[in-house]
Design an enzyme around this catalytic site. Structure first.
Site, PDB file in Angstrom:
ATOM      1  CG  ASP A   8      -1.919   1.055   1.226  1.00  0.00           C
ATOM      2  OD1 ASP A   8      -3.306   0.632   1.241  1.00  0.00           O
ATOM      3  OD2 ASP A   8      -1.531   2.097   1.195  1.00  0.00           O
ATOM      4  CG  ASP A 114      -2.898   3.419  -2.362  1.00  0.00           C
ATOM      5  OD1 ASP A 114      -3.882   2.659  -1.903  1.00  0.00           O
ATOM      6  OD2 ASP A 114      -2.262   4.134  -1.277  1.00  0.00           O
ATOM      7  CD  GLU A 115      -5.893  -1.523  -0.763  1.00  0.00           C
ATOM      8  OE1 GLU A 115      -5.240  -2.384  -0.061  1.00  0.00           O
ATOM      9  OE2 GLU A 115      -6.882  -0.764  -0.932  1.00  0.00           O
TER      10      GLU A 115
HETATM   11  P1  TTP Z   1      -5.209   5.182   1.098  1.00  0.00           P
HETATM   12  O1  TTP Z   1      -4.295   4.019   0.832  1.00  0.00           O
HETATM   13  O2  TTP Z   1      -6.304   4.835   1.932  1.00  0.00           O
HETATM   14  O3  TTP Z   1      -4.550   6.257   1.732  1.00  0.00           O
HETATM   15  P2  TTP Z   1      -3.042   7.034   1.391  1.00  0.00           P
HETATM   16  O4  TTP Z   1      -2.304   6.210   0.322  1.00  0.00           O
HETATM   17  O5  TTP Z   1      -3.246   8.508   1.177  1.00  0.00           O
HETATM   18  O6  TTP Z   1      -2.263   7.067   2.817  1.00  0.00           O
HETATM   19  P3  TTP Z   1      -1.654   5.785   3.654  1.00  0.00           P
HETATM   20  O7  TTP Z   1      -0.223   6.206   3.668  1.00  0.00           O
HETATM   21  O8  TTP Z   1      -2.435   5.663   4.966  1.00  0.00           O
HETATM   22  O9  TTP Z   1      -2.113   4.617   2.943  1.00  0.00           O
HETATM   23  O10 TTP Z   1      -5.760   5.714  -0.254  1.00  0.00           O
HETATM   24  C1  TTP Z   1      -4.921   5.665  -1.459  1.00  0.00           C
HETATM   25  C2  TTP Z   1      -5.583   7.004  -2.242  1.00  0.00           C
HETATM   26  O11 TTP Z   1      -6.830   6.805  -2.545  1.00  0.00           O
HETATM   27  C3  TTP Z   1      -5.281   8.208  -1.395  1.00  0.00           C
HETATM   28  O12 TTP Z   1      -3.909   8.741  -1.839  1.00  0.00           O
HETATM   29  C4  TTP Z   1      -6.201   9.110  -2.057  1.00  0.00           C
HETATM   30  C5  TTP Z   1      -7.554   8.174  -2.472  1.00  0.00           C
HETATM   31  N1  TTP Z   1      -8.455   8.105  -1.674  1.00  0.00           N
HETATM   32  C6  TTP Z   1      -9.628   9.118  -1.912  1.00  0.00           C
HETATM   33  O13 TTP Z   1      -9.663   9.750  -2.729  1.00  0.00           O
HETATM   34  N2  TTP Z   1     -10.636   8.979  -1.065  1.00  0.00           N
HETATM   35  C7  TTP Z   1     -10.607   8.292   0.368  1.00  0.00           C
HETATM   36  O14 TTP Z   1     -11.608   8.507   1.017  1.00  0.00           O
HETATM   37  C8  TTP Z   1      -9.418   7.327   0.391  1.00  0.00           C
HETATM   38  C9  TTP Z   1      -9.599   6.554   1.698  1.00  0.00           C
HETATM   39  C10 TTP Z   1      -8.425   7.302  -0.270  1.00  0.00           C
HETATM   40 MG    MG Z   2      -2.081   4.039   0.929  1.00  0.00          MG
END
Ligand code: TTP
Ligand code: MG
Length: 359
Positions: A8, A114-115
């Site tokens: 992720d 992103d995962e």
């Molecule tokens: P996430 O992996 O949930 O968050 P992140 O990568 O920003 O942070 P972390 O380090 O905690 O993993 O989500 C990935 C991307 O998806 C995030 O950068 C933006 C998008 N996203 C949204 O647009 N709306 C949302 O509610 C979430 C959870 C994510």
């Molecule tokens: Mg993330």
């Protein structure tokens, strides 16, 4: 032996913006809707870690994020930068990262932008799999100048929870023998399938940790949670045998917009609908699709009542004109007595296409 990895990206959208705007490095950064000086109406997509220190997080109303940023600034802490961001660019980076994963692992499940899950069973041991995970992280850093967090576990459930365990830039390895003890002290909410409502109702009975939930027998969980109970019984003990879903295809492409002001101004609404259709059409092509068969329109009224209407064409269509025409037909009834007898104002509209084809 099964070894599954879950990767992720860290603060994904924000990390890309920081990388591409070096002058922002280290500053609190929020990617999302226009805050419009505190009057903005959309939500936060993501915040980088310095902005999270202010309490800002994904899905929070952008107006709330603005207030938190202002409060921090008044306390003398660094000012926050708000950016709209561009989904197309994030998609491109995502594709490159997925490409790297496909080079290292025979099976990859692209779980979101992103995962991803990777099957590293071929490594034969958790030590070797950890070495591959370090290589993957190094490659992403070298090629994309971005950090990722990785979890390794005996299944998808453990891998996913492990990747979240040491963020950012983490690598957490949980073997099959360790899985049950790894989960026991976690909040019940960490178990996929336990949402905020279940979390609350369990908390009222003093059940907060996975360990507390383990007091119930499989039969008792079945009584409480129905069909899902026996699965939950297994999960809280770290057991989960779902396979990777490797043939991932985006099932739909959609865009929506929250208006600056609730409105029933037809000219304005149609103009926004056309813009949304153009954007959806552009992304459809950008993601390698040529046709769609289903058009979906979402309408949210000022009171948050939300409706979705869809139409499936007899044949796949490939033009912006058909998309706009069908979307208009679906939206029209919400603008007059047919679906809106009280003439409520509209807060948001959305357009989505499904049943996509490559041609
Ligand atoms: P996430 O992996 O949930 O968050 P992140 O990568 O920003 O942070 P972390 O380090 O905690 O993993 O989500 C990935 C991307 O998806 C995030 O950068 C933006 C998008 N996203 C949204 O647009 N709306 C949302 O509610 C979430 C959870 C994510
Ligand atoms: Mg993330």
């Amino acid at each position: 032996m099964r070894i599954i990895g879950h990767l992720d990206m860290d603060a994904f959208f924000a990390a890309i913006e920081e990388r591409d705007h070096p002058e922002l490095t280290g500053r609190p950064l929020v990617v999302g809707a226009d805050p419009a000086g505190g009057k903005g109406r959309g939500v936060v997509a993501t915040a980088n870690y310095p902005a999270r220190v202010y309490g800002i997080h994904s899905a929070m109303p952008i107006s709330k994020a603005w207030q938190l940023a202002e409060a921090a600034r008044r306390r003398g802490q660094p000012a926050t930068v708000f950016l709209r961001g561009s989904h197309g660019r994030y998609r491109e980076v995502s594709d490159k990262i997925m490409h790297i994963l496909h080079r290292f692992a025979p099976a990859v499940e692209e779980a979101s932008i992103d995962e991803a899950y990777v099957d590293l069973s071929f490594c034969g041991s958790f030590e070797k799999a950890a070495a591959v995970a370090r290589q993957i992280k190094a490659e992403i850093l070298a090629q994309e100048r971005l950090t990722a967090s990785v979890g390794l576990g005996p299944n998808k459930l453990i891998a996913k929870i492990a990747s979240d365990f040491q963020k950012p830039d983490g690598l957490t390895v949980v073997t099959e023998a360790e899985a049950e003890d790894f989960l026991a002290p976690m909040a019940v909410r960490k178990i996929p399938g336990i949402g905020p409502k279940t979390e609350k109702s369990l908390a009222r009975q003093g059940i907060k940790l996975v360990r507390d939930l383990k007091r119930f027998s499989a039969a008792e969980l079945k009584e409480r949670f129905g069909k899902w109970g026996p699965q939950l019984y297994e999960r809280i003990r770290g057991r989960h045998d779902s396979p990777l879903v490797t043939e991932w295809e985006p099932k739909s492409v959609g865009e929506q917009e929250t208006f600056g002001r609730d409105t029933l101004d037809l000219e304005f609404i149609f103009q926004r609908l056309w813009t949304l259709c153009r954007e959806v059409y552009r992304r459809l092509g950008g993601e390698g699709f040529a046709t769609y068969r289903t058009v979906v329109v979402t309408v949210r009224f000022a009171d948050f009542d939300t409706f979705t209407r869809s139409y499936t064409l007899p044949q796949p269509a490939g033009t912006l004109r058909t998309l706009t025409f069908e979307a208009m037909k679906l939206l029209m009834p919400f603008l007059d007595r047919r679906e809106n007898p009280k003439y409520k104002l509209i807060r948001l509209i959305g357009v989505r296409v499904e049943k996509l084809g490559k041609k």
